[in-house]
Design a protein around this motif. Sequence first.
Motif, mmCIF file in Angstrom:
data_model
loop_
_atom_site.group_PDB
_atom_site.id
_atom_site.type_symbol
_atom_site.label_atom_id
_atom_site.label_comp_id
_atom_site.label_asym_id
_atom_site.label_seq_id
_atom_site.Cartn_x
_atom_site.Cartn_y
_atom_site.Cartn_z
ATOM 1 N N VAL A 74 0.835 -1.205 0.000
ATOM 2 C CA VAL A 74 0.000 0.000 0.000
ATOM 3 C C VAL A 74 0.867 1.250 0.000
ATOM 4 O O VAL A 74 0.623 2.203 -0.747
ATOM 5 C CB VAL A 74 -0.961 -0.003 1.218
ATOM 6 C CG1 VAL A 74 -1.647 1.348 1.384
ATOM 7 C CG2 VAL A 74 -1.987 -1.106 1.068
ATOM 8 N N TYR A 75 1.937 1.247 0.815
ATOM 9 C CA TYR A 75 2.840 2.394 0.881
ATOM 10 C C TYR A 75 3.491 2.656 -0.474
ATOM 11 O O TYR A 75 3.505 3.783 -0.967
ATOM 12 C CB TYR A 75 3.906 2.164 1.956
ATOM 13 C CG TYR A 75 5.053 3.135 1.842
ATOM 14 C CD1 TYR A 75 4.881 4.469 2.203
ATOM 15 C CD2 TYR A 75 6.279 2.736 1.329
ATOM 16 C CE1 TYR A 75 5.921 5.374 2.067
ATOM 17 C CE2 TYR A 75 7.325 3.631 1.193
ATOM 18 C CZ TYR A 75 7.139 4.942 1.563
ATOM 19 O OH TYR A 75 8.159 5.845 1.425
ATOM 20 N N GLU A 76 4.042 1.617 -1.078
ATOM 21 C CA GLU A 76 4.728 1.782 -2.361
ATOM 22 C C GLU A 76 3.777 2.239 -3.461
ATOM 23 O O GLU A 76 4.112 3.119 -4.253
ATOM 24 C CB GLU A 76 5.424 0.474 -2.754
ATOM 25 C CG GLU A 76 6.613 0.175 -1.863
ATOM 26 C CD GLU A 76 7.211 -1.192 -2.113
ATOM 27 O OE1 GLU A 76 6.858 -1.844 -3.113
ATOM 28 O OE2 GLU A 76 8.050 -1.604 -1.291
ATOM 29 N N THR A 81 1.760 6.552 -6.957
ATOM 30 C CA THR A 81 0.572 7.280 -7.431
ATOM 31 C C THR A 81 0.761 8.780 -7.259
ATOM 32 O O THR A 81 0.318 9.572 -8.086
ATOM 33 C CB THR A 81 -0.685 6.805 -6.677
ATOM 34 O OG1 THR A 81 -0.859 5.404 -6.924
ATOM 35 C CG2 THR A 81 -1.918 7.549 -7.136
ATOM 36 N N LEU A 82 1.447 9.172 -6.199
ATOM 37 C CA LEU A 82 1.719 10.588 -5.939
ATOM 38 C C LEU A 82 2.938 11.096 -6.704
ATOM 39 O O LEU A 82 3.316 12.258 -6.578
ATOM 40 C CB LEU A 82 1.922 10.817 -4.442
ATOM 41 C CG LEU A 82 0.702 10.547 -3.567
ATOM 42 C CD1 LEU A 82 1.069 10.601 -2.089
ATOM 43 C CD2 LEU A 82 -0.402 11.543 -3.887
ATOM 44 N N GLY A 83 3.566 10.215 -7.489
ATOM 45 C CA GLY A 83 4.737 10.610 -8.256
ATOM 46 C C GLY A 83 6.000 10.701 -7.419
ATOM 47 O O GLY A 83 6.934 11.413 -7.777
ATOM 48 N N LEU A 84 6.046 9.985 -6.313
ATOM 49 C CA LEU A 84 7.200 9.998 -5.416
ATOM 50 C C LEU A 84 7.940 8.666 -5.489
ATOM 51 O O LEU A 84 7.353 7.646 -5.831
ATOM 52 C CB LEU A 84 6.742 10.234 -3.975
ATOM 53 C CG LEU A 84 5.928 11.503 -3.728
ATOM 54 C CD1 LEU A 84 5.350 11.489 -2.329
ATOM 55 C CD2 LEU A 84 6.788 12.723 -3.956
ATOM 56 N N SER A 85 9.193 8.685 -5.148
ATOM 57 C CA SER A 85 9.960 7.449 -5.057
ATOM 58 C C SER A 85 9.788 6.903 -3.641
ATOM 59 O O SER A 85 10.089 7.601 -2.666
ATOM 60 C CB SER A 85 11.441 7.711 -5.316
ATOM 61 O OG SER A 85 11.634 8.180 -6.621
ATOM 62 N N PRO A 86 9.319 5.665 -3.516
ATOM 63 C CA PRO A 86 9.158 5.094 -2.171
ATOM 64 C C PRO A 86 10.511 4.993 -1.472
ATOM 65 O O PRO A 86 11.512 4.673 -2.093
ATOM 66 C CB PRO A 86 8.588 3.706 -2.428
ATOM 67 C CG PRO A 86 8.143 3.678 -3.838
ATOM 68 C CD PRO A 86 8.911 4.741 -4.562
ATOM 69 N N LEU A 87 10.529 5.279 -0.177
ATOM 70 C CA LEU A 87 11.729 5.106 0.629
ATOM 71 C C LEU A 87 11.940 3.622 0.859
ATOM 72 O O LEU A 87 10.994 2.848 0.876
ATOM 73 C CB LEU A 87 11.572 5.811 1.976
ATOM 74 C CG LEU A 87 11.340 7.324 1.931
ATOM 75 C CD1 LEU A 87 11.042 7.828 3.334
ATOM 76 C CD2 LEU A 87 12.552 8.022 1.350
ATOM 77 N N SER A 88 13.174 3.216 1.033
ATOM 78 C CA SER A 88 13.430 1.808 1.355
ATOM 79 C C SER A 88 12.862 1.526 2.734
ATOM 80 O O SER A 88 12.735 2.407 3.574
ATOM 81 C CB SER A 88 14.920 1.511 1.303
ATOM 82 O OG SER A 88 15.568 2.171 2.379
ATOM 83 N N ILE A 89 12.520 0.289 2.968
ATOM 84 C CA ILE A 89 11.900 -0.085 4.226
ATOM 85 C C ILE A 89 12.785 0.258 5.429
ATOM 86 O O ILE A 89 12.297 0.547 6.500
ATOM 87 C CB ILE A 89 11.495 -1.578 4.217
ATOM 88 C CG1 ILE A 89 10.466 -1.873 5.311
ATOM 89 C CG2 ILE A 89 12.690 -2.471 4.387
ATOM 90 C CD1 ILE A 89 9.125 -1.280 5.087
ATOM 91 N N THR A 90 14.104 0.267 5.244
ATOM 92 C CA THR A 90 14.994 0.615 6.355
ATOM 93 C C THR A 90 14.966 2.109 6.651
ATOM 94 O O THR A 90 15.356 2.520 7.725
ATOM 95 C CB THR A 90 16.447 0.188 6.048
ATOM 96 O OG1 THR A 90 16.863 0.811 4.830
ATOM 97 C CG2 THR A 90 16.556 -1.322 5.925
#
Length: 92
Positions: A74-76, A81-90
């Motif tokens: 869901v986070y990724e 969808t917002l045009g952002l790069s997801p942060l790594s889980i760490t």
Amino acid sequence: MSAYSANPGVMRTGFNAKAGGLLRLTSAVTNLFATMPQQAARTPVRLATAATPEPSGAIFGKSVEVDPALASEVYEHTARTLGLSPLSITSL
């Protein structure tokens, strides 16, 4: 800072009490399985007042953490969808 998602589920609020037709019928059936707002509020209140924070980014339903893999998905999806790069889980 921590961020959570809390899904209260279906609540019996009376919102559709004066609706007509199919919506009123559907509301009557779902109210059989719905929880009272006071019960639904327990999860977000617990998260907001916890002395020991839960893992940031977790999704909770009925005071229980939902599958962490689903939370990551869901986070990724939301980040993309917002045009952002997801942060790594760490990084969370």
